[in-house]
Design a protein around this motif. Structure first.
Motif, PDB file in Angstrom:
ATOM      1  N   THR A  57      29.517 117.966   1.050  1.00 34.52           N
ATOM      2  CA  THR A  57      30.288 118.533   2.146  1.00 34.52           C
ATOM      3  C   THR A  57      31.208 117.471   2.706  1.00 34.52           C
ATOM      4  O   THR A  57      30.795 116.343   2.952  1.00 34.52           O
ATOM      5  CB  THR A  57      29.333 119.027   3.262  1.00 34.52           C
ATOM      6  N   LEU A  58      32.464 117.821   2.894  1.00 31.05           N
ATOM      7  CA  LEU A  58      33.451 116.912   3.453  1.00 31.05           C
ATOM      8  C   LEU A  58      33.644 117.292   4.912  1.00 31.05           C
ATOM      9  O   LEU A  58      33.908 118.448   5.221  1.00 31.05           O
ATOM     10  CB  LEU A  58      34.757 117.041   2.672  1.00 31.05           C
ATOM     11  N   ASP A  59      33.511 116.339   5.808  1.00 26.86           N
ATOM     12  CA  ASP A  59      33.532 116.639   7.245  1.00 26.86           C
ATOM     13  C   ASP A  59      34.950 116.680   7.823  1.00 26.86           C
ATOM     14  O   ASP A  59      35.288 115.944   8.740  1.00 26.86           O
ATOM     15  CB  ASP A  59      32.654 115.654   8.011  1.00 26.86           C
ATOM     16  N   ALA A  67      44.374 118.287  -2.330  1.00 32.73           N
ATOM     17  CA  ALA A  67      44.192 117.965  -0.912  1.00 32.73           C
ATOM     18  C   ALA A  67      42.754 117.533  -0.624  1.00 32.73           C
ATOM     19  O   ALA A  67      42.515 116.540   0.077  1.00 32.73           O
ATOM     20  CB  ALA A  67      44.566 119.168  -0.046  1.00 32.73           C
ATOM     21  N   VAL A  68      41.788 118.254  -1.177  1.00 27.79           N
ATOM     22  CA  VAL A  68      40.374 117.913  -0.954  1.00 27.79           C
ATOM     23  C   VAL A  68      40.064 116.518  -1.497  1.00 27.79           C
ATOM     24  O   VAL A  68      39.438 115.697  -0.817  1.00 27.79           O
ATOM     25  CB  VAL A  68      39.443 118.972  -1.589  1.00 27.79           C
ATOM     26  N   LEU A  69      40.509 116.233  -2.716  1.00 28.57           N
ATOM     27  CA  LEU A  69      40.220 114.926  -3.302  1.00 28.57           C
ATOM     28  C   LEU A  69      40.943 113.811  -2.549  1.00 28.57           C
ATOM     29  O   LEU A  69      40.398 112.723  -2.369  1.00 28.57           O
ATOM     30  CB  LEU A  69      40.596 114.903  -4.786  1.00 28.57           C
ATOM     31  N   GLY A  70      42.159 114.082  -2.095  1.00 30.03           N
ATOM     32  CA  GLY A  70      42.878 113.092  -1.292  1.00 30.03           C
ATOM     33  C   GLY A  70      42.172 112.795   0.019  1.00 30.03           C
ATOM     34  O   GLY A  70      42.021 111.636   0.422  1.00 30.03           O
ATOM     35  N   LEU A  71      41.698 113.840   0.681  1.00 32.37           N
ATOM     36  CA  LEU A  71      40.963 113.640   1.938  1.00 32.37           C
ATOM     37  C   LEU A  71      39.627 112.946   1.692  1.00 32.37           C
ATOM     38  O   LEU A  71      39.202 112.114   2.497  1.00 32.37           O
ATOM     39  CB  LEU A  71      40.748 114.978   2.648  1.00 32.37           C
ATOM     40  N   ARG A  72      38.993 113.279   0.583  1.00 35.92           N
ATOM     41  CA  ARG A  72      37.732 112.599   0.254  1.00 35.92           C
ATOM     42  C   ARG A  72      37.969 111.111   0.046  1.00 35.92           C
ATOM     43  O   ARG A  72      37.197 110.271   0.505  1.00 35.92           O
ATOM     44  CB  ARG A  72      37.113 113.214  -0.995  1.00 35.92           C
ATOM     45  N   TRP A  73      39.055 110.779  -0.629  1.00 32.40           N
ATOM     46  CA  TRP A  73      39.379 109.365  -0.839  1.00 32.40           C
ATOM     47  C   TRP A  73      39.641 108.677   0.493  1.00 32.40           C
ATOM     48  O   TRP A  73      39.172 107.565   0.733  1.00 32.40           O
ATOM     49  CB  TRP A  73      40.592 109.243  -1.759  1.00 32.40           C
ATOM     50  N   LEU A  74      40.382 109.331   1.382  1.00 30.76           N
ATOM     51  CA  LEU A  74      40.680 108.732   2.687  1.00 30.76           C
ATOM     52  C   LEU A  74      39.426 108.568   3.546  1.00 30.76           C
ATOM     53  O   LEU A  74      39.267 107.572   4.242  1.00 30.76           O
ATOM     54  CB  LEU A  74      41.709 109.580   3.433  1.00 30.76           C
ATOM     55  N   ARG A  75      38.526 109.556   3.515  1.00 30.13           N
ATOM     56  CA  ARG A  75      37.321 109.510   4.355  1.00 30.13           C
ATOM     57  C   ARG A  75      36.258 108.558   3.815  1.00 30.13           C
ATOM     58  O   ARG A  75      35.650 107.818   4.552  1.00 30.13           O
ATOM     59  CB  ARG A  75      36.703 110.907   4.487  1.00 30.13           C
TER      60      ARG A  75
END
Length: 66
Positions: free
Chosen positions: A7-9, A44-52
């Motif tokens: 889960t990505l927050d 977008a999901v993978l980019g945000l996962r990388w950033l988080r």
């Protein structure tokens, strides 16, 4: 190797917003449909996962291939 889902927050609205920006950029530069491996949403999901999480790009690639 074991695969799993996580889960990505971040809010779903943020993912949709970023996916919309990616879609607009792809349209602006003239990317043809079917030429990208990832959808704008997955990108977008993978980019945000990388950033988080600062996830290793190689690990992100493995996720996108699954």
């Amino acid at each position: 190797m074991i695969t799993y889902r996580a889960t990505l927050d971040v809010s779903r609205e943020l993912v949709y917003y970023l996916a919309g920006l990616l879609r607009a950029e792809r349209m602006r530069i003239g990317t043809r449909k079917g030429t990208r491996k990832l959808s704008c949403y997955t990108h977008a999901v993978l980019g945000l996962r990388w950033l988080r999480d600062h996830t290793n790009p190689t690990a992100l690639e493995r996720v996108s291939m699954a």
